[in-house]
Design a protein around this motif. Structure first.
Motif, PDB file in Angstrom:
ATOM      1  N   GLN A 166       0.834  -1.198   0.000  1.00 61.22           N
ATOM      2  CA  GLN A 166       0.000   0.000   0.000  1.00 61.22           C
ATOM      3  C   GLN A 166       0.868   1.247   0.000  1.00 61.22           C
ATOM      4  O   GLN A 166       0.578   2.223  -0.675  1.00 61.22           O
ATOM      5  CB  GLN A 166      -0.917   0.000   1.223  1.00 61.22           C
ATOM      6  N   GLU A 167       1.933   1.246   0.781  1.00 66.56           N
ATOM      7  CA  GLU A 167       2.826   2.399   0.838  1.00 66.56           C
ATOM      8  C   GLU A 167       3.522   2.623  -0.498  1.00 66.56           C
ATOM      9  O   GLU A 167       3.744   3.756  -0.910  1.00 66.56           O
ATOM     10  CB  GLU A 167       3.857   2.206   1.953  1.00 66.56           C
ATOM     11  N   ALA A 168       3.843   1.543  -1.210  1.00 59.21           N
ATOM     12  CA  ALA A 168       4.507   1.677  -2.514  1.00 59.21           C
ATOM     13  C   ALA A 168       3.563   2.250  -3.548  1.00 59.21           C
ATOM     14  O   ALA A 168       3.985   2.969  -4.455  1.00 59.21           O
ATOM     15  CB  ALA A 168       5.032   0.323  -2.968  1.00 59.21           C
ATOM     16  N   SER A 169       2.248   1.961  -3.434  1.00 52.62           N
ATOM     17  CA  SER A 169       1.302   2.467  -4.433  1.00 52.62           C
ATOM     18  C   SER A 169       0.990   3.946  -4.232  1.00 52.62           C
ATOM     19  O   SER A 169       0.396   4.569  -5.096  1.00 52.62           O
ATOM     20  CB  SER A 169       0.009   1.639  -4.384  1.00 52.62           C
ATOM     21  N   LYS A 170       1.375   4.511  -3.113  1.00 52.47           N
ATOM     22  CA  LYS A 170       1.105   5.922  -2.867  1.00 52.47           C
ATOM     23  C   LYS A 170       1.865   6.803  -3.845  1.00 52.47           C
ATOM     24  O   LYS A 170       1.429   7.879  -4.188  1.00 52.47           O
ATOM     25  CB  LYS A 170       1.491   6.307  -1.442  1.00 52.47           C
ATOM     26  N   GLY A 171       3.011   6.381  -4.256  1.00 49.86           N
ATOM     27  CA  GLY A 171       3.777   7.151  -5.221  1.00 49.86           C
ATOM     28  C   GLY A 171       4.999   7.786  -4.586  1.00 49.86           C
ATOM     29  O   GLY A 171       5.192   7.773  -3.387  1.00 49.86           O
ATOM     30  N   VAL A 172       5.786   8.366  -5.445  1.00 51.44           N
ATOM     31  CA  VAL A 172       7.027   8.979  -5.019  1.00 51.44           C
ATOM     32  C   VAL A 172       6.926  10.472  -5.294  1.00 51.44           C
ATOM     33  O   VAL A 172       6.426  10.902  -6.336  1.00 51.44           O
ATOM     34  CB  VAL A 172       8.220   8.371  -5.802  1.00 51.44           C
ATOM     35  N   LYS A 173       7.410  11.242  -4.402  1.00 55.82           N
ATOM     36  CA  LYS A 173       7.373  12.686  -4.575  1.00 55.82           C
ATOM     37  C   LYS A 173       8.345  13.076  -5.674  1.00 55.82           C
ATOM     38  O   LYS A 173       9.516  12.702  -5.670  1.00 55.82           O
ATOM     39  CB  LYS A 173       7.759  13.364  -3.264  1.00 55.82           C
ATOM     40  N   ARG A 174       7.823  13.858  -6.621  1.00 55.35           N
ATOM     41  CA  ARG A 174       8.670  14.274  -7.744  1.00 55.35           C
ATOM     42  C   ARG A 174       9.492  15.485  -7.358  1.00 55.35           C
ATOM     43  O   ARG A 174       9.031  16.366  -6.627  1.00 55.35           O
ATOM     44  CB  ARG A 174       7.803  14.647  -8.945  1.00 55.35           C
TER      45      ARG A 174
END
Length: 197
Positions: A166-174
């Motif tokens: 779930q944490e991985a699907s949140k995305g990465v800050k660009r």
């Protein structure tokens, strides 16, 4: 100004009116001052009177019931405070004879200049008394930091494994895109043209 010279009060030889208990100090303690004066007027009058004998760093005059009619005058050096004490001991100050003595301890102003000033420490609450009271009333010490329910089911392995997904699907800050510096250079050229006129 209601200031009349009066002969000094009797005291030990060499230092009139000085107490044997207090050694020479940069801070003088004055008592028997007129308590009908406003605080600012009293501080100003004391400053004007004592500054003729040396550099006065601070005048502390409080209007609390305990400190009424008293003041502390802080000098830069001991010689000036001694000279002022000898000259002004018993002097009439607004209708009352002043009693001057060396202060018991260093003033906070002097401690700050010396670098020896320490902030007063806050008193810790009496936790031992509270703990003993808690033991007497409740039979045990304070509650644990995080209470765990007795009848709660243990977390399933599937729930534990889903959390990282779930944490991985949140995305990465660009990262922030930087603007090209060409626009700034164009502004500089425009300014150069206007400066040449």
């Amino acid at each position: 100004m209601a200031l009349n010279a009066r002969p000094p009060l009797p005291g030990p030889p060499g230092v009139p009116g000085a107490s044997k208990a207090n050694p020479p100090n940069q801070t003088l303690y004055c008592k028997n001052l007129n308590d009908q004066l406003q605080k600012e007027d009293l501080k100003r009058a004391l400053y004007m009177l004592f500054s003729t004998y040396g550099v006065v760093l601070d005048v502390i005059a409080l209007k609390t019931s305990r400190m009424r009619g008293q003041a502390h005058i802080v000098f830069r050096d001991v010689d000036a405070s001694t000279q002022a004490m000898r000259a002004l001991q018993g002097t009439q100050f607004f209708g009352k004879p002043m009693h001057i003595d060396y202060a018991r301890s260093k003033s906070d102003t002097i401690k700050k200049l010396d670098g020896s000033y320490k902030l007063p420490e806050k008193e810790e609450p009496a936790s031992e008394n509270q703990n003993s009271a808690q033991l007497a009333v409740f039979g045990s010490g304070p509650a644990p930091m995080k209470a765990k329910p007795v009848n709660a089911p243990a977390p399933a392995k599937e729930q534990v494994e889903e959390k990282p997904a779930q944490e991985a699907s949140k995305g990465v800050k660009r990262p922030r895109e930087e603007e090209p510096e060409e626009e700034e250079e164009d502004d500089d050229e425009a300014m150069d043209v206007s400066d040449s006129d």
